[in-house]
Scaffold this motif. Structure first.
Motif, PDB file in Angstrom:
ATOM      1  N   PRO A  13       0.918  -1.012   0.036  1.00  0.00           N
ATOM      2  CA  PRO A  13      -0.142   0.027  -0.094  1.00  0.00           C
ATOM      3  C   PRO A  13       0.890   1.344   0.157  1.00  0.00           C
ATOM      4  CG  PRO A  13      -0.664  -1.561   1.706  1.00  0.00           C
ATOM      5  CD  PRO A  13       0.562  -2.114   1.133  1.00  0.00           C
ATOM      6  N   GLY A  14       0.550   2.339  -0.817  1.00  0.00           N
ATOM      7  CA  GLY A  14       1.441   3.547  -0.741  1.00  0.00           C
ATOM      8  C   GLY A  14       2.353   3.455  -1.712  1.00  0.00           C
ATOM      9  N   SER A  15       2.678   2.276  -2.679  1.00  0.00           N
ATOM     10  CA  SER A  15       3.833   2.376  -3.558  1.00  0.00           C
ATOM     11  C   SER A  15       3.585   3.035  -4.854  1.00  0.00           C
ATOM     12  CB  SER A  15       4.157   0.885  -3.738  1.00  0.00           C
ATOM     13  OG  SER A  15       2.941   0.120  -4.298  1.00  0.00           O
ATOM     14  N   ASP A 108       7.622   7.073   2.844  1.00  0.00           N
ATOM     15  CA  ASP A 108       6.849   7.624   1.814  1.00  0.00           C
ATOM     16  C   ASP A 108       5.659   6.693   1.884  1.00  0.00           C
ATOM     17  OD1 ASP A 108       9.224   8.722   0.993  1.00  0.00           O
ATOM     18  OD2 ASP A 108       8.486   8.910  -1.070  1.00  0.00           O
ATOM     19  N   ALA A 109       5.469   5.543   2.233  1.00  0.00           N
ATOM     20  CA  ALA A 109       4.188   4.852   2.143  1.00  0.00           C
ATOM     21  C   ALA A 109       3.278   5.321   3.222  1.00  0.00           C
ATOM     22  CB  ALA A 109       4.645   3.219   2.426  1.00  0.00           C
ATOM     23  N   GLN A 111       3.201   8.310   4.315  1.00  0.00           N
ATOM     24  CA  GLN A 111       2.651   9.602   3.863  1.00  0.00           C
ATOM     25  C   GLN A 111       1.547   9.425   2.858  1.00  0.00           C
ATOM     26  OE1 GLN A 111       5.826  11.820   2.396  1.00  0.00           O
ATOM     27  NE2 GLN A 111       4.544  13.795   2.241  1.00  0.00           N
ATOM     28  N   ARG A 112       1.722   8.579   1.989  1.00  0.00           N
ATOM     29  CA  ARG A 112       0.983   8.297   0.781  1.00  0.00           C
ATOM     30  C   ARG A 112      -0.201   7.802   1.152  1.00  0.00           C
ATOM     31  NH1 ARG A 112       5.029   6.046  -3.517  1.00  0.00           N
ATOM     32  NH2 ARG A 112       6.347   7.589  -3.734  1.00  0.00           N
ATOM     33  N   VAL A 113      -0.243   6.621   2.018  1.00  0.00           N
ATOM     34  CA  VAL A 113      -1.500   5.998   2.591  1.00  0.00           C
ATOM     35  C   VAL A 113      -2.249   6.828   3.583  1.00  0.00           C
ATOM     36  CG1 VAL A 113      -2.185   3.829   3.916  1.00  0.00           C
ATOM     37  CG2 VAL A 113      -0.412   3.621   1.949  1.00  0.00           C
ATOM     38  N   THR A 117      -6.793   6.413   6.963  1.00  0.00           N
ATOM     39  CA  THR A 117      -7.738   5.673   5.874  1.00  0.00           C
ATOM     40  C   THR A 117      -8.187   4.429   6.047  1.00  0.00           C
ATOM     41  OG1 THR A 117      -5.727   4.392   4.825  1.00  0.00           O
ATOM     42  CG2 THR A 117      -5.922   6.844   4.063  1.00  0.00           C
ATOM     43  N   ARG A 119      -7.940   1.437   5.297  1.00  0.00           N
ATOM     44  CA  ARG A 119      -7.229   0.341   4.856  1.00  0.00           C
ATOM     45  C   ARG A 119      -7.342  -1.187   5.897  1.00  0.00           C
ATOM     46  NH1 ARG A 119      -3.794   0.935  -0.007  1.00  0.00           N
ATOM     47  NH2 ARG A 119      -3.960   3.287  -0.407  1.00  0.00           N
ATOM     48  N   ASP A 152      10.270   6.238  -3.918  1.00  0.00           N
ATOM     49  CA  ASP A 152      10.411   7.074  -2.878  1.00  0.00           C
ATOM     50  C   ASP A 152      10.768   8.523  -3.324  1.00  0.00           C
ATOM     51  OD1 ASP A 152       9.822   5.366  -1.095  1.00  0.00           O
ATOM     52  OD2 ASP A 152      11.647   5.136  -0.135  1.00  0.00           O
TER      53      ASP A 152
END
Length: 169
Positions: A13-15, A108-109, A111-113, A117, A119, A152
């Motif tokens: 998740p988040g990639s 980074d994951a 931050q993005r996810v 959320t 999930r 990243d």
């Protein structure tokens, strides 16, 4: 007729599987397909609701069927759910496909996810859960991948450009 996706995107998740997948499909002039969306269409509810109401095992069954169907029917860019690679049968189906592992670090994951959320596997202590999932799945992603691309700190367009360069002709 032998149908085969141009690229199959895997990663935690988040990639960036959905974001990069859409852009990659556009760049290749191909269709984009996300197996999580296929699962939701079949179940008539969102992934999070399937987990809560039917359990992870039921979700994984639906996901395995969605991946098998997509690999057989889709000739564009395919994004798989982060945990779809856990089942041995799915790993076997991915042999011979152009599997692209979108590698992402924990920071980074997260931050993005976003940690608020919906999930399902990240509900309790999301950061440590995500770290655990990433560590557990990394060796499988790496083994299946014919191309690994770090995401990243990169713009999706840069990731797409690297994938395009690495795709078989």
């Amino acid at each position: 007729m032998n149908v085969k996706p141009r690229a199959v995107l895997v990663g935690p998740p988040g990639s960036g599987k959905s974001t990069v997948g859409r852009l990659l499909a556009e760049r290749l002039g191909a269709a984009f397909r996300d197996t999580d969306a296929d699962v939701e269409a079949v179940a008539g509810k969102e992934v999070g609701d399937i987990f809560v109401e039917d359990g992870e095992e039921r979700f994984r069954d639906l996901e395995s069927a969605a991946v098998a169907a997509a690999l057989a029917e889709h000739d564009g860019v395919l994004a798989l759910g982060g945990g779809s690679i856990l089942r041995e049968a799915t790993q076997e189906l991915l042999q011979g496909h152009t599997v692209v592992y979108l590698q992402v670090g924990l920071a980074d994951a997260v931050q993005r996810v976003g940690l608020g959320t919906a999930r399902p596997l990240l509900v309790l202590n999301p950061r440590s859960q995500l770290k655990r999932l990433m560590e557990q799945r990394r060796p499988i992603y790496e083994r299946l991948a014919v191309l690994t691309v770090a995401t990243d700190g990169r713009e999706p367009a840069d990731v797409v450009a690297e994938i395009v360069k690495g795709l078989p002709a």
